[in-house]
Design a protein around this motif. Sequence first.
Motif, PDB file in Angstrom:
ATOM      1  N   THR A   5      52.111 -19.134  39.344  1.00  0.00           N
ATOM      2  CA  THR A   5      52.702 -19.151  40.685  1.00  0.00           C
ATOM      3  C   THR A   5      54.020 -19.908  40.697  1.00  0.00           C
ATOM      4  OG1 THR A   5      50.440 -19.253  41.470  1.00  0.00           O
ATOM      5  CG2 THR A   5      52.146 -19.672  43.075  1.00  0.00           C
ATOM      6  N   ASN A   6      54.046 -21.011  39.940  1.00  0.00           N
ATOM      7  CA  ASN A   6      55.248 -21.837  39.899  1.00  0.00           C
ATOM      8  C   ASN A   6      56.478 -21.059  39.488  1.00  0.00           C
ATOM      9  OD1 ASN A   6      54.016 -24.067  40.681  1.00  0.00           O
ATOM     10  ND2 ASN A   6      54.191 -25.186  38.759  1.00  0.00           N
ATOM     11  N   ALA A   7      56.311 -20.127  38.547  1.00  0.00           N
ATOM     12  CA  ALA A   7      57.468 -19.386  38.042  1.00  0.00           C
ATOM     13  C   ALA A   7      58.113 -18.597  39.172  1.00  0.00           C
ATOM     14  CB  ALA A   7      57.027 -18.460  36.919  1.00  0.00           C
ATOM     15  N   TYR A   8      57.287 -17.961  40.003  1.00  0.00           N
ATOM     16  CA  TYR A   8      57.837 -17.206  41.123  1.00  0.00           C
ATOM     17  C   TYR A   8      58.528 -18.124  42.118  1.00  0.00           C
ATOM     18  CZ  TYR A   8      55.309 -13.037  39.692  1.00  0.00           C
ATOM     19  OH  TYR A   8      54.872 -11.950  39.005  1.00  0.00           O
ATOM     20  N   ILE A  10      59.905 -21.032  41.510  1.00  0.00           N
ATOM     21  CA  ILE A  10      61.162 -21.546  40.951  1.00  0.00           C
ATOM     22  C   ILE A  10      62.235 -20.467  41.031  1.00  0.00           C
ATOM     23  CG2 ILE A  10      62.249 -22.243  38.778  1.00  0.00           C
ATOM     24  CD1 ILE A  10      59.660 -23.788  38.188  1.00  0.00           C
TER      25      ILE A  10
END
Lengths: 101, 185
Positions: A5-8, A10
């Motif tokens: 989720t973090n990648a999206y 960021i």
Amino acid sequence: MNVPTNAYLIFSALLFAIGMAGFMIRRNVIVMFMCVELMLNAVNVAFVTFARSFGDVAGQVIVFFVMVIAAVEVVVGLAIIVAIYRRRESVSADDASVMKG
Amino acid sequence: MKTSWPDILFFAIVCGIALGAALRVVLSKNAVHSALMLALTLFSVAVIFIAQSAPFLAAVQMIVYAGAVVVLFLFVIMLLGVDKNEDLRETLRGQRPAALGLALLFAVGTVGVIRLYGSGAPQAEAIALGADNVQLIADALFTTYLYAFEITAAPLLVAAIAAVVLAKRERPAKSLSESREDGSA
């Protein structure tokens, strides 16, 4: 898709930052408007990411509403730009300074 | 759940295209190039929507944004004939570095917050928003958000009327400018 989720989020933050920088740096009103669209899209990505990670479709519905309002905003904004261009023969934000304090 | 590398690679490629195109929107000197790069960014975001199990929004993104909005931008650029390059002189001293610094601060701050409090775990596969996506959105839209949905009719109507009123040429102004042009010619 098993991307964290973090990648999206960021990606969304970086897209928003690019739009923000463009809005502050550019003086062509049309390009400034495109940067507003970039920022709206960044927030839409964040909404869809949260909808996915919480399993709640409400986030996607909000993105739908954002798209409707973005379309409205583009229509009115571009009409204002056309009206200003008629009067000033320029699309630079610096030339629309009649109401400067 | 294990993170799968093909997915990560796909995500990285799409993100790279989107962010690169977004940078080109900001950095292009020609407004037409900016508009085309904006279209590329919007396409990439649509791909990300599909990857995030939101196929309906991806379709709407393609139709409304990449279709209508970008074409409207290009149409206005064509109508005004402002494809000439922008004047790049700095009118406010230090405004550009300050803007860049603020944007960088924003990026670093938000990324930091996400890394601190966000979840690094891969997204659960079990949550299926993608299967009956259109039906799920329609259910929410026509029950919980019915009033909001109906009220969007008002801004749309206002926008249509406003566009006509704003873009309409005023008669006296037109005759004045025409007579001035005739005089100079």
